[in-house]
Write a protein that holds these residues in place. Structure first.
Motif, PDB file in Angstrom:
ATOM      1  N   VAL A 139       0.839  -1.201   0.000  1.00  0.00           N
ATOM      2  CA  VAL A 139       0.000   0.000   0.000  1.00  0.00           C
ATOM      3  C   VAL A 139       0.873   1.249   0.000  1.00  0.00           C
ATOM      4  CG1 VAL A 139      -1.601   1.358   1.419  1.00  0.00           C
ATOM      5  CG2 VAL A 139      -2.011  -1.084   1.063  1.00  0.00           C
ATOM      6  N   ILE A 140       1.921   1.256   0.829  1.00  0.00           N
ATOM      7  CA  ILE A 140       2.817   2.416   0.896  1.00  0.00           C
ATOM      8  C   ILE A 140       3.527   2.613  -0.443  1.00  0.00           C
ATOM      9  CG2 ILE A 140       4.879   3.340   2.026  1.00  0.00           C
ATOM     10  CD1 ILE A 140       4.014   1.838   4.546  1.00  0.00           C
ATOM     11  N   SER A 141       3.950   1.524  -1.070  1.00  0.00           N
ATOM     12  CA  SER A 141       4.667   1.649  -2.344  1.00  0.00           C
ATOM     13  C   SER A 141       3.786   2.210  -3.441  1.00  0.00           C
ATOM     14  CB  SER A 141       5.237   0.288  -2.763  1.00  0.00           C
ATOM     15  OG  SER A 141       4.189  -0.612  -3.111  1.00  0.00           O
ATOM     16  N   TYR A 142       2.463   1.962  -3.351  1.00  0.00           N
ATOM     17  CA  TYR A 142       1.553   2.467  -4.381  1.00  0.00           C
ATOM     18  C   TYR A 142       1.285   3.958  -4.257  1.00  0.00           C
ATOM     19  CZ  TYR A 142       0.504  -2.491  -5.111  1.00  0.00           C
ATOM     20  OH  TYR A 142       0.597  -3.842  -5.367  1.00  0.00           O
ATOM     21  N   LEU A 143       1.646   4.569  -3.135  1.00  0.00           N
ATOM     22  CA  LEU A 143       1.389   5.997  -2.934  1.00  0.00           C
ATOM     23  C   LEU A 143       2.072   6.856  -3.994  1.00  0.00           C
ATOM     24  CD1 LEU A 143       1.813   6.338   0.937  1.00  0.00           C
ATOM     25  CD2 LEU A 143      -0.312   6.535  -0.358  1.00  0.00           C
ATOM     26  N   ALA A 144       3.224   6.399  -4.472  1.00  0.00           N
ATOM     27  CA  ALA A 144       3.974   7.202  -5.440  1.00  0.00           C
ATOM     28  C   ALA A 144       3.209   7.398  -6.737  1.00  0.00           C
ATOM     29  CB  ALA A 144       5.326   6.540  -5.726  1.00  0.00           C
ATOM     30  N   GLY A 145       2.340   6.462  -7.108  1.00  0.00           N
ATOM     31  CA  GLY A 145       1.624   6.536  -8.375  1.00  0.00           C
ATOM     32  C   GLY A 145       0.755   7.770  -8.524  1.00  0.00           C
ATOM     33  N   PRO A 146      -0.278   7.937  -7.681  1.00  0.00           N
ATOM     34  CA  PRO A 146      -1.141   9.118  -7.825  1.00  0.00           C
ATOM     35  C   PRO A 146      -0.413  10.431  -7.573  1.00  0.00           C
ATOM     36  CG  PRO A 146      -1.683   7.905  -5.831  1.00  0.00           C
ATOM     37  CD  PRO A 146      -0.762   7.040  -6.614  1.00  0.00           C
ATOM     38  N   LEU A 147       0.551  10.424  -6.638  1.00  0.00           N
ATOM     39  CA  LEU A 147       1.289  11.654  -6.363  1.00  0.00           C
ATOM     40  C   LEU A 147       2.147  12.063  -7.557  1.00  0.00           C
ATOM     41  CD1 LEU A 147       2.428  11.047  -2.675  1.00  0.00           C
ATOM     42  CD2 LEU A 147       0.787  12.741  -3.465  1.00  0.00           C
ATOM     43  N   ALA A 148       2.863  11.093  -8.138  1.00  0.00           N
ATOM     44  CA  ALA A 148       3.731  11.407  -9.273  1.00  0.00           C
ATOM     45  C   ALA A 148       2.912  11.854 -10.476  1.00  0.00           C
ATOM     46  CB  ALA A 148       4.581  10.185  -9.632  1.00  0.00           C
ATOM     47  N   LEU A 149       1.804  11.176 -10.722  1.00  0.00           N
ATOM     48  CA  LEU A 149       0.964  11.547 -11.864  1.00  0.00           C
ATOM     49  C   LEU A 149       0.389  12.946 -11.690  1.00  0.00           C
ATOM     50  CD1 LEU A 149      -0.418  10.916 -14.507  1.00  0.00           C
ATOM     51  CD2 LEU A 149      -2.196   9.700 -13.240  1.00  0.00           C
ATOM     52  N   GLY A 150      -0.128  13.219 -10.497  1.00  0.00           N
ATOM     53  CA  GLY A 150      -0.681  14.546 -10.244  1.00  0.00           C
ATOM     54  C   GLY A 150       0.359  15.639 -10.358  1.00  0.00           C
ATOM     55  N   ARG A 151       1.565  15.363  -9.861  1.00  0.00           N
ATOM     56  CA  ARG A 151       2.634  16.362  -9.914  1.00  0.00           C
ATOM     57  C   ARG A 151       3.123  16.591 -11.343  1.00  0.00           C
ATOM     58  NH1 ARG A 151       4.339  20.942  -7.737  1.00  0.00           N
ATOM     59  NH2 ARG A 151       6.581  21.254  -8.076  1.00  0.00           N
ATOM     60  N   LEU A 152       3.302  15.509 -12.099  1.00  0.00           N
ATOM     61  CA  LEU A 152       3.782  15.642 -13.476  1.00  0.00           C
ATOM     62  C   LEU A 152       2.755  16.323 -14.373  1.00  0.00           C
ATOM     63  CD1 LEU A 152       5.552  12.204 -13.952  1.00  0.00           C
ATOM     64  CD2 LEU A 152       6.634  14.445 -13.758  1.00  0.00           C
ATOM     65  N   ARG A 153       1.483  16.068 -14.138  1.00  0.00           N
ATOM     66  CA  ARG A 153       0.464  16.770 -14.918  1.00  0.00           C
ATOM     67  C   ARG A 153       0.462  18.266 -14.604  1.00  0.00           C
ATOM     68  NH1 ARG A 153      -3.688  13.732 -17.248  1.00  0.00           N
ATOM     69  NH2 ARG A 153      -2.746  11.802 -18.001  1.00  0.00           N
ATOM     70  N   LYS A 154       0.929  18.625 -13.415  1.00  0.00           N
ATOM     71  CA  LYS A 154       0.981  20.034 -13.025  1.00  0.00           C
ATOM     72  C   LYS A 154       2.229  20.717 -13.557  1.00  0.00           C
ATOM     73  CE  LYS A 154       0.836  22.946  -8.868  1.00  0.00           C
ATOM     74  NZ  LYS A 154      -0.348  23.728  -9.284  1.00  0.00           N
ATOM     75  N   LEU A 250      -7.160  13.578   1.499  1.00  0.00           N
ATOM     76  CA  LEU A 250      -7.318  14.516   0.385  1.00  0.00           C
ATOM     77  C   LEU A 250      -6.426  15.738   0.571  1.00  0.00           C
ATOM     78  CD1 LEU A 250      -8.948  14.893  -2.235  1.00  0.00           C
ATOM     79  CD2 LEU A 250     -10.613  16.198  -0.890  1.00  0.00           C
ATOM     80  N   PHE A 251      -6.360  16.237   1.791  1.00  0.00           N
ATOM     81  CA  PHE A 251      -5.484  17.375   2.086  1.00  0.00           C
ATOM     82  C   PHE A 251      -4.014  17.015   1.840  1.00  0.00           C
ATOM     83  CE2 PHE A 251      -2.672  19.346   5.255  1.00  0.00           C
ATOM     84  CZ  PHE A 251      -2.776  20.680   4.859  1.00  0.00           C
ATOM     85  N   LEU A 252      -3.600  15.826   2.316  1.00  0.00           N
ATOM     86  CA  LEU A 252      -2.214  15.407   2.142  1.00  0.00           C
ATOM     87  C   LEU A 252      -1.892  15.134   0.672  1.00  0.00           C
ATOM     88  CD1 LEU A 252      -1.618  13.069   5.206  1.00  0.00           C
ATOM     89  CD2 LEU A 252      -0.780  15.392   4.861  1.00  0.00           C
ATOM     90  N   TYR A 253      -2.876  14.681  -0.082  1.00  0.00           N
ATOM     91  CA  TYR A 253      -2.640  14.474  -1.513  1.00  0.00           C
ATOM     92  C   TYR A 253      -2.300  15.783  -2.202  1.00  0.00           C
ATOM     93  CZ  TYR A 253      -3.583  13.894  -6.452  1.00  0.00           C
ATOM     94  OH  TYR A 253      -3.471  13.932  -7.830  1.00  0.00           O
ATOM     95  N   TYR A 254      -3.116  16.799  -1.998  1.00  0.00           N
ATOM     96  CA  TYR A 254      -2.853  18.089  -2.658  1.00  0.00           C
ATOM     97  C   TYR A 254      -1.608  18.744  -2.093  1.00  0.00           C
ATOM     98  CZ  TYR A 254      -7.282  17.777  -5.087  1.00  0.00           C
ATOM     99  OH  TYR A 254      -8.300  17.377  -5.942  1.00  0.00           O
ATOM    100  N   LEU A 255      -1.299  18.484  -0.822  1.00  0.00           N
ATOM    101  CA  LEU A 255      -0.043  18.980  -0.257  1.00  0.00           C
ATOM    102  C   LEU A 255       1.147  18.346  -0.970  1.00  0.00           C
ATOM    103  CD1 LEU A 255       1.462  20.585   1.966  1.00  0.00           C
ATOM    104  CD2 LEU A 255       1.293  18.538   3.409  1.00  0.00           C
TER     105      LEU A 255
END
Length: 259
Positions: A139-154, A250-255
């Motif tokens: 579960v912890i290893s999968y955290l990088a996926g949505p964070l990296a995608l959201g950051r790269l799209r930004k 949700l807050f930590l995701y956008y952070l």
């Protein structure tokens, strides 16, 4: 892959759909044939034994031993390569970057991984507990996926991509919330141990690879994961409501995306 925009969604959908159909079929067969008032220690084996199919009992017992062993051998081999690669990149001591002249693998990395596996079996004496810990690490290893995608799209919105996930602004936060909920649901004792292990190994990695001011900068850049671990370990301790956990996630995701 000639057309990733077409082939990747199709491959993901059918692989997940086939696995879902297979496991749902097993569960439906079990629920339809089992006496739900009876407590089963080995449900399928006991049902098959009740039908007098001794040969299938032996096959299931053999599979229960061979299948996890094969998975374990696969993980030891892959993590051995990973440990050697990290040593080669300077992220771990050069001691592990010594390859056998014939087999082209590092016996030192292999021995280290095997020793660590034996240590984990000694610490987690229950198979269920060990599976829970391994699943939580996944579960912890999968955290990088949505964070990296959201950051790269930004940061790189116009970059050309072989495959572009649609409605990522909705899927990524939802996926991040689900992962956070799964971590909390694993239980406080489990999350506490994993948090301590992750923070200790992250500290060791930073000390080995950075010095002086670089170390301070690296600590600031890598503070997000310990923050996430501590926040949701506390959430597991107080057994916060799912809605509260989802809002925090949700807050930590956008952070994480905005950092």
């Amino acid at each position: 892959m000639k057309k990733p925009k077409r082939d990747i969604p199709i491959a993901l959908f059918f692989s997940l759909a086939l696995a879902l159909v297979f496991y749902l079929g097993l569960q439906i067969a079990f629920l339809g044939s089992a006496n739900l008032q009876f407590h089963y220690n080995s449900p399928f084996i006991e049902l098959v034994a009740a039908l007098g199919m001794g040969w299938l009992v032996i096959l299931l017992q053999a599979d229960a031993a061979i299948s996890p062993s094969g998975c374990g051998f696969t993980y030891i081999a892959s993590t051995t390569r990973m440990l050697t690669a990290m040593s080669r990149e300077g992220q771990l001591p050069r001691f592990f970057n010594v390859l056998h002249p014939k087999y082209n693998i590092s016996h030192r990395s292999l021995i280290a991984n095997t020793a660590l596996s034996i240590l984990l079996f000694g610490i987690f004496r229950s198979w269920v507990h060990l599976v829970l810990v391994v699943s939580t690490f996944h579960v912890i290893s999968y955290l990088a996926g949505p964070l990296a995608l959201g950051r790269l799209r930004k940061t790189m919105p116009n970059a050309e991509r072989m495959f572009k996930l649609p409605v990522h602004a909705i899927i990524c936060p939802i996926f991040f919330i689900v992962l956070s909920l799964l971590f909390v649901l694993s239980g406080f004792s489990n999350t506490l141990g994993i948090t301590i292990i992750c923070i200790i190994f992250q500290a060791i990695y930073l000390v080995l690879n950075y010095k002086g001011r670089e170390l301070l900068g690296a600590v600031k850049r890598s503070a997000y994961l310990p923050l996430w671990l501590v926040v949701f370990t506390i959430s597991a301790y107080y057994r916060l409501d799912f809605i509260i956990v989802a809002v925090i996630a949700l807050f930590l995701y956008y952070l994480g995306v905005r950092r």
